[in-house]
Design an enzyme around this catalytic site. Structure first.
Site, short mmCIF file in Angstrom:
data_model
loop_
_atom_site.label_atom_id
_atom_site.label_comp_id
_atom_site.label_asym_id
_atom_site.label_seq_id
_atom_site.Cartn_x
_atom_site.Cartn_y
_atom_site.Cartn_z
CE LYS A 84 -1.14 -4.28 -2.65
NZ LYS A 84 -0.80 -2.98 -3.28
CB SER A 159 -0.58 -4.28 -6.71
OG SER A 159 -0.15 -3.32 -5.76
CB SER A 183 -0.78 -0.20 -6.18
OG SER A 183 0.17 -0.58 -7.14
#
Length: 485
Positions: A84, A159, A183
């Site tokens: 990520k 996210s 997330s």
């Protein structure tokens, strides 16, 4: 894409590692397959925002030489991994989804990245996020939005949306996400995958937990956990076994629990467990399709011999306080200076959060709300081994919004759909998403499995038992099937 490449992309990370060690698969072949898939699908989906293809291919050749020379191989030898874009990677551009950090290249790896590399994993690139990770969708001013492979008009959540889309489409089998309010669990719910937010402190955060040189590009220190996003529970158990354990630079990191999660998940006997099922916390407005699918999934645990009770822990809606905790964990001074300089280039919703004037009372009241949620959950779980809930109050929704303002015909706040995940960032308990089923129009719906404080092992075991009884791995997006998966 050849048939063999399609088969490689369909494999779990554990399977790729196994076949590499057996010399039945070359690390170079694996790398060729995943980059072919990335170049085919990423222009449509925007899962990866930064690729490190040249170095990844070099590492794959080196990994192949080690296999052929008969060296002792680490557990993830030659396996591609996506990281990520909120997680620092040494020598690989890490933008935090912001034009402010468009050219930032960290000089050290996050500790979880270093541990994955030590275990033989090869970092292939960074996955897309919202700006600085402040939204539970995936869209930012630098790289744009990421689309859900089950429906290109829908969001994959966030996210960690880029990480989830990468795994769901076979661009890689293993990714790292992180979770400060859902997330990691939300994107796995929206993409039909497995993901676990481990107990707070189980996986250390560093240097992501601080970055005074780069304001705003740091984690929410008392809320956030790094964790795996994978096709299977086995892959997450393997990754978590590698990245967990204390690290001296993270004051919140936990001592090693001594668990080999790969061994733990071999025990899938759940008979006699007491499980609380809360379909709505007693106050959440839930989409009817989500309620129907999760109620059906709960019956799987009954079939596995668990005792199920419908029950609620009794806390009131903590989401308003949760926003204040995020503010307290944020570098507001640094962020406001950035906003003065770069405001026109920043995401409007992030800008509004930064510019909000928080009172001391809001911040201290939020701390007491967190204490209330924590005490009520721990008291509640004295009676239960696990709690299960929907992961999200809604299925995947349209791109371009931060959340629906109506659910089941009722007007709600834009953050209401996150009501099931955020409480466990406040308590620090382990919580996982398992795919529960699909809506009539083919969208994934997730079930959340929550364990007692520090009981990551039981969450993984229960997830494995559910996966065996209600398998999801071969349920593929049409978009993926069309490229030969």
């Amino acid at each position: 894409m050849t048939t063999q490449q399609s088969q490689i992309c369909q494999m779990s990370g554990s399977e790729q590692a196994h076949f590499i060690k057996k010399k039945q698969l070359s690390p170079v072949e694996v790398m060729d397959a995943v980059f072919d898939r990335i170049h085919s699908l990423n222009p449509t989906l925007n899962a990866f925002c930064v690729l490190d293809e040249e170095n990844a291919r070099k590492s794959a050749k080196q990994a192949e030489k080690a296999v052929m020379s008969g060296d002792e191989l680490p557990p993830l030898h030659g396996v591609p991994i996506g990281i990520k874009d909120l997680v620092p990677t040494k020598g690989i551009r890490t933008t935090f989804g912001s034009k402010i950090y468009e050219h930032y290249i960290p000089d050290e790896d996050d500790v979880c990245v270093a541990r994955l590399k030590d275990a033989g994993g090869i970092i292939i690139g960074k996955t897309n996020i919202p700006e600085l990770g402040y939204q539970c969708i995936t869209d930012n001013p630098l790289f744009g939005l990421t689309r859900n492979p089950w429906d290109l008009g829908k969001t994959p959540g966030g996210s960690s949306g880029g990480s989830a889309v990468a795994v769901a489409t076979g661009m890689t089998s293993l990714t790292i996400g992180n979770d400060g309010g859902g997330s990691l669990r939300i994107p796995t719910s929206f993409c039909g995958l497995y993901g676990i937010k481990p107990s707070f402190g189980r996986v250390p955060l560093y240097p992501g937990c601080r970055n005074p040189k780069y304001p705003g590009a740091s984690s929410w220190e008392t809320l956030e956990s790094n964790g795996p996003i994978t096709k299977t529970v086995e892959d997450s158990a393997l990754m978590l076994s590698i990245i967990k354990g204390p690290y001296h630079m993270d004051r919140h990191s936990l001592p090693n629990d001594g668990m080999n999660y790969m061994e733990q998940i071999k025990n899938t006997d759940l008979k006699g467990l007491k499980i609380a099922y809360s379909p709505d916390w007693g106050y959440v407005t839930v989409d009817p399709a989500v309620r129907k699918i999760t109620e059906k999934a709960v019956k799987v645990f009954e079939q596995l011999g668990c005792e199920i009770e419908i029950a609620h822990p009794g806390f009131t809606d903590p989401l308003p306080a949760f926003g204040a905790i995020i503010a307290r964990d944020s570098d507001l001074t640094g962020l406001r200076k950035l906003a003065e300089q770069y405001g026109e280039e920043m995401d409007p919703s992030l800008l509004a959060f930064i510019q909000k004037k928080w009172s001391a009372e809001e911040l201290t009241d939020a701390a007491f709300v967190r204490q209330e949620v924590n005490i009520k959950m721990r008291t509640f779980m004295e009676k239960y081994d696990l709690v299960i809930t929907p992961t999200s109050a809604v299925p995947p929704f349209e791109v371009g919004i931060n959340g629906p303002n109506r659910i089941n015909g009722q007007k709600v706040s834009r953050s209401h759909w996150l009501s099931f995940t955020a409480p466990f960032n406040m308590t620090g308990q382990p919580a996982a998403n398992v795919p529960a089923g699909w809506t009539d129009d083919g969208l994934p719906v997730g079930l959340q499995i929550i364990g007692r404080h520090l009981d990551d092992s039981l969450v993984l075991r229960a997830s494995t038992a559910f996966e065996e009884a209600n398998p999801w791995r071969n349920h593929l997006p049409k978009l993926v099937a069309e490229v030969g998966f």
